[in-house]
Design a protein around this motif. Structure first.
Motif, short mmCIF file in Angstrom:
data_model
loop_
_atom_site.label_atom_id
_atom_site.label_comp_id
_atom_site.label_asym_id
_atom_site.label_seq_id
_atom_site.Cartn_x
_atom_site.Cartn_y
_atom_site.Cartn_z
N UNK A 98 0.90 -1.23 0.03
CA UNK A 98 0.06 -0.14 0.04
C UNK A 98 0.89 1.36 -0.02
N UNK A 99 1.84 1.11 0.73
CA UNK A 99 3.00 2.36 0.80
C UNK A 99 3.88 2.34 -0.53
N UNK A 102 2.34 2.58 -4.21
CA UNK A 102 1.87 3.87 -4.50
C UNK A 102 3.16 4.63 -5.15
N UNK A 103 4.32 4.33 -4.38
CA UNK A 103 5.33 5.19 -4.86
C UNK A 103 5.84 4.61 -6.49
N UNK A 106 4.18 7.15 -8.78
CA UNK A 106 4.06 8.40 -8.25
C UNK A 106 4.83 9.52 -9.37
N UNK B 271 7.13 5.93 6.48
CA UNK B 271 5.94 5.32 5.90
C UNK B 271 4.69 6.27 5.82
N UNK B 274 5.14 9.05 3.45
CA UNK B 274 4.98 8.53 2.02
C UNK B 274 3.61 8.21 1.68
N UNK B 275 2.60 7.85 2.63
CA UNK B 275 1.32 7.58 2.34
C UNK B 275 0.49 8.76 2.22
N UNK B 276 1.14 10.01 2.86
CA UNK B 276 0.32 11.44 2.61
C UNK B 276 1.20 12.07 1.37
N UNK B 278 3.25 10.68 -1.54
CA UNK B 278 4.05 9.80 -2.06
C UNK B 278 5.22 10.00 -3.00
#
Lengths: 346, 290
Positions: A98-99, A102-103, A106, B271, B274-276, B278
């Motif tokens: 999920x983290x 996403x990258x 990006x 982490x 990065x969620x907020x 990316x």
């Protein structure tokens, strides 16, 4: 039965005879599961993960703790142990994905995203190690999780099969591996498998025709984490303990090395890479404790001269011997090279 | 209060060390689109080089200089012998080849020295505490902060105010255009790679009197540097500085609150970042055609 499944079946039958010992053959099959996950992610997802050891380790602790403390109608069953390890590995990979996934999309230029994915998974491997090292109450810390019993296979009612004999356990692991290979073989030949190849080859174009790139990648990553966790759970009841080394960064690196050594041209590569690595490690570590030095040189040479790994070397030999038969096209990355081709930019 | 003050300073010092490691990684990635997995090994060798030269000569300054020079030379050889052959390949191969080199270097360290940790003595001049108003703080740690800050300033000047810096930034923007202007990009790559390696070795040398030298320190630094790079924004100088300081200070403050979990806190925080965001804290401003 496809050629891939047949090859695996033949290898599973031959290994206990060919390998120096049954436990070593068992170890090969266990790690082949983890390598298959990494293989799928790299060969079909185009993503290199340096964090598979974390999922392997989590699966190992989950399986080990279940074998130690599981009781009641759901206790002491090797099948539940393996399923539990798989679940834990898959859930952990999904959370990391999920983290990290996403990258990937990006908006980085070129390969920035896949690179960020690799960096983050490497960090995950390090975090998992630290966590296991510090949580001595759960994991046993540096001593490892000790005295893990090997639960029998229970199919409900009175049908219980004891796995204490080396060959019995080997057969169990072989069953799990064959099941995984059959499923994966179906998957990579399905529409979803084709979509994954399209994404690997050209992410931008795949997205343009409507594939949800991030979701496909997250699914593959979750699956690869599940396979690593499954391998980990088997490893725990195989050794009868979970050493801290099951979850260290080296574990992740080992899985990557086995994947690349085998090559991502065919699912068979995962088995080739795992078997040759484990047998070589077993032989060399007895001769010279500093054998990773040789391994390092070997990896550099593979990148220089044999980027398709052992699979493409073998395929090349077969093709050379039978010049009349054209190689079969339409396979994933026919040249056996790893995804992320330089030209494939979004 | 004294505790938090010194933990804050510890965090800044740690952050500056992380910065020195991460900035080399980010420089090399920014210009060359190359991920150097062996970057942690340069840091490792910087520490071991300092240990050995210090034992032979007894001079810390000489030891640091010699270690940095030796690693720079090694990086030059590596760039010519390995990297030059694989630049054209996909990033996966860059990582694999440099991972192979890492295995070689780490195992060589175990072979040449020993797998056991080594201690490096703090230089005599810098032992003891410095009194700053009501606070006392170890002199050597203050020196690290000062030296690393000077280093960061020098780097900023190099990148923003010199011709070399213009080329590096231009190369990050578009390698093709820079080479079309008649610049030898290959030489730029070499210089850049050696500079990055030297910075990592310098960080390893500086930190050796505090944490000693052990074979695992390279991997540890690499993991942190990766996180710093991603969180700061890949290829971004200011992002590396901000990310490194954030990780260092968080880690250090967390140590005083929850010893065992300190390593985790920083990673979890990253982490969340990065969620907020990316793209990292300070993504590279330009995003032209690939």
């Amino acid at each position: 039965m496809t050629p891939v499944v047949l090859t695996y079946a033949a290898a599973v039958i031959a290994l206990p005879v060919v390998a120096p010992s049954v436990p070593l053959a068992t170890e090969i099959l266990i790690f082949a599961l983890a390598t298959l996950g990494c293989h799928l992610l790299l060969g079909y997802g185009g993503l290199l993960s340096f964090g598979q050891g974390a999922f392997f380790g989590l699966g190992a602790y989950a399986g080990g703790l279940y074998a130690l403390y599981g009781s009641g109608p759901w206790g002491a069953n090797a099948i539940i142990c393996v399923l539990g390890g798989t679940m834990v590995g898959a859930v952990a990979a999904a959370l990391v994905g999920l983290v990290a996934i996403r990258r990937v999309g990006a908006g980085n230029r070129g390969h920035g995203g896949a690179v960020a994915f690799l960096m983050l998974t490497f960090a995950v491997a390090q975090v998992a190690y630290f966590a296991a090292y510090n949580m001595t109450g759960v994991t046993g810390g540096e001593n490892g999780l000790l005295d893990v019993p090997r639960p029998p296979v229970s199919l409900g009612g009175a049908a219980r099969f004891n796995l204490d004999a080396p060959l019995a356990f080997y057969a169990f692991v072989a069953g799990v591996l064959m099941l995984a290979v059959a499923l994966l073989d179906r998957l990579v030949r399905s529409t979803a498998g084709r979509a994954l190849i399209a994404i690997r080859e050209n992410e931008g174009r795949a997205a343009a025709v409507g594939y949800d790139v991030a979701r496909f990648r997250l699914s593959v990553f979750t699956l690869s984490g599940g396979l690593a966790g499954c391998a980990g759970a088997l490893y725990a009841i195989f050794l009868g303990l979970v050493p801290l080394s099951a979850i260290d960064v080296m574990q992740s690196e080992r899985i990557v090395v086995m994947t690349v050594l085998g090559g991502t041209g065919s699912l068979i590569g995962a088995l080739l890479g795992t078997a040759s690595f484990i047998m070589a490690a077993d032989a060399l570590s007895n001769i010279w404790p500093h054998w990773p030095l040789v391994l390092g040189v070997g990896i550099v040479l593979i990148v220089f001269f044999a980027r398709g790994g052992l699979w493409s070397i073998g395929a090349g030999l077969v093709q050379g011997l039978a010049p009349g038969r054209a190689s079969r096209r339409g396979k994933p990355a026919p040249d056996g090279t790893i995804g992320l081709q330089p030209g494939a930019r979004s | 209060m004294q505790l938090y003050m010194s933990q804050l300073l510890n965090g800044i010092g740690l952050g500056m060390i992380y910065f020195l490691v991460a900035v080399g990684l980010t420089l090399v990635f920014g210009v060359m689109r190359f991920v150097n997995f062996a970057h942690g090994a340069f840091y490792l060798l910087g520490a071991y080089g300092t240990f050995t030269v210090m034992q032979v000569t007894g001079s810390f300054v000489l030891a640091v200089a010699a270690a940095v020079a030796a690693v720079a030379l090694l990086a030059l050889v590596m760039e010519r012998a390995v990297l030059a052959r694989i630049y054209a390949l996909a990033p996966t191969y860059h990582i694999l080849a440099t991972f192979g080199v890492t295995l070689i270097l780490e195992e060589a360290v175990k072979l040449l020295w020993s797998p056991a940790p080594q201690r490096v003595a703090t230089p005599e001049m810098l032992r003891g505490l410095t009194q700053m108003g009501p606070f006392a703080y170890p002199t050597y740690r203050l020196t690290i902060i000062a030296v690393a800050a000077l280093c960061a300033l020098g780097l900023w000047y190099l990148l923003e105010r010199t011709r070399y810096g213009a080329l590096v930034r231009g190369g990050a923007e578009s390698r093709e255009v820079v080479s079309l202007l008649g610049i030898d990009v290959r030489r730029l790559f070499t210089v850049n790679f050696v500079l990055g390696a030297a910075l990592a070795a310098f960080a390893g040398a500086l930190v050796s009197p505090i944490r000693g030298a052990d074979p695992g320190m390279g991997t540890e630094a690499l993991a942190v540097a990766f996180v710093v790079c991603v969180v700061g924004g890949l290829g971004s100088f200011s992002g590396a500085l901000a990310g490194a300081l954030a990780v260092g200070i968080l880690q250090s403050l967390a140590t005083s609150l929850w010893g065992a979990g300190a390593g985790l806190v920083a990673y979890i925080a990253m982490a969340l970042v990065l969620l907020v965001r990316p793209e990292g804290l300070m993504p590279r401003a330009s995003r032209g055609a690939a």
